[in-house]
Design an enzyme around this catalytic site. Sequence first.
Site, short mmCIF file in Angstrom:
data_model
loop_
_atom_site.label_atom_id
_atom_site.label_comp_id
_atom_site.label_asym_id
_atom_site.label_seq_id
_atom_site.Cartn_x
_atom_site.Cartn_y
_atom_site.Cartn_z
N SER A 63 1.04 -1.20 -0.15
CA SER A 63 -0.05 0.13 -0.12
C SER A 63 1.02 1.39 -0.11
CB SER A 63 -0.92 0.06 1.36
OG SER A 63 -1.74 -1.12 1.23
N SER A 102 -4.35 2.06 3.68
CA SER A 102 -4.23 0.88 4.55
C SER A 102 -5.45 -0.05 4.24
CB SER A 102 -4.16 1.27 5.88
OG SER A 102 -4.21 -0.23 6.57
N GLY A 103 -5.28 -1.04 3.51
CA GLY A 103 -6.62 -1.93 3.16
C GLY A 103 -7.22 -2.23 4.05
N SER A 104 -6.59 -2.88 5.24
CA SER A 104 -7.45 -3.29 6.53
C SER A 104 -7.69 -2.00 7.46
CB SER A 104 -6.15 -4.07 7.52
OG SER A 104 -4.89 -3.15 7.72
N GLY A 105 -6.80 -0.84 7.19
CA GLY A 105 -7.21 0.24 8.15
C GLY A 105 -6.88 0.08 9.49
N THR A 106 -5.98 -0.87 9.74
CA THR A 106 -5.89 -0.97 11.37
C THR A 106 -4.05 -1.37 11.50
OG1 THR A 106 -5.87 -3.60 10.88
CG2 THR A 106 -7.84 -2.59 11.61
N THR A 107 -3.47 -1.27 10.42
CA THR A 107 -1.83 -1.57 10.38
C THR A 107 -1.24 -0.28 11.34
OG1 THR A 107 -1.91 -2.15 8.00
CG2 THR A 107 0.32 -1.57 9.19
N GLU A 167 -4.30 -3.07 -3.70
CA GLU A 167 -3.31 -2.35 -4.08
C GLU A 167 -3.41 -1.75 -5.34
OE1 GLU A 167 -1.15 -5.45 -2.63
OE2 GLU A 167 -1.70 -5.05 -0.35
O1 LIG Z 1 2.27 -5.37 1.51
C1 LIG Z 1 1.11 -5.65 2.13
C2 LIG Z 1 0.62 -7.30 1.69
O2 LIG Z 1 1.43 -7.77 0.88
C3 LIG Z 1 -1.06 -7.23 1.43
O3 LIG Z 1 -0.92 -7.56 0.16
C4 LIG Z 1 0.35 -4.86 2.79
O4 LIG Z 1 0.12 -3.59 1.99
C5 LIG Z 1 0.91 -4.33 4.08
O5 LIG Z 1 0.88 -5.38 4.84
C6 LIG Z 1 0.05 -3.08 4.56
O6 LIG Z 1 -1.24 -3.62 4.95
P1 LIG Z 1 -2.47 -2.63 4.92
O7 LIG Z 1 -2.25 -1.61 5.86
O8 LIG Z 1 -3.69 -3.39 5.61
O9 LIG Z 1 -2.58 -2.08 3.49
#
Ligand SMILES: O=C([C@H](O)CO)[C@H](O)[C@H](O)COP(=O)(O)O
Length: 200
Positions: A63, A102-107, A167
């Site tokens: 991300s 952030s896909g999860s919004g929790t990183t 992504e």
């Molecule tokens: O690198 C990542 C992983 O390979 C998922 O496809 C994510 O971008 C990374 O772990 C960050 O996660 P998010 O903050 O939930 O986007």
Amino acid sequence: MNPAANATNAAPTTTPSDVVRNISLVLDEMSGTVVKIDEQQMARIASHLAHPGRIFVAGAGRSGLVLRMAGMRLMHLGLAVHIAGDVTTPAISSGDLLLVASGSGTTSGVVKSAETAAKAGARIAAFTTNPDSPLAGLADALVIIPAAQKTDHGSSKTRQYSGSLFEQALFVATEAIFQSLWDNDPQPAEELWLRHANLE
Ligand SMILES: O=C([C@H](O)CO)[C@H](O)[C@H](O)COP(=O)(O)O
């Protein structure tokens, strides 16, 4: 194990038709996701980017890599862009914008960056799949990308691994936002190109 994998002892062979099929898979999933993004949400992020003030870019893993690409294009437009975590990145403050994904919004590091930015009085423009996440709760402008999260294994939203679809859609969304900003900007490509790194 990937459920699509062939469970025999034969050495796995990727055929040209596998690759062609998966190009279609990626493109179809990507376009099917991007068309579901709310265009008002995208326009709101674009208007935050067009505000005066510096732009700070933050995201982890893939991300973060996508947002670094977006950051370069915003720099080409003449905006002052800093990448969170780089050694020369100064403190964020009031009037600045944190562009975060952030896909999860929790990183944790990403949420912490958004909390720090909010405390400093900066605006936050965020991309996530998760409207109920801590990151979404901190955002002044929010784009929800309706993709799977990285640990949604077996999700009906994607056949791709982990957060790939998020992504990819993030990349297309940020490219479209850059293009929209440039459409409203009189600078020709030659002028933008003068800002491209000459030490690479
Ligand atoms: O690198 C990542 C992983 O390979 C998922 O496809 C994510 O971008 C990374 O772990 C960050 O996660 P998010 O903050 O939930 O986007």
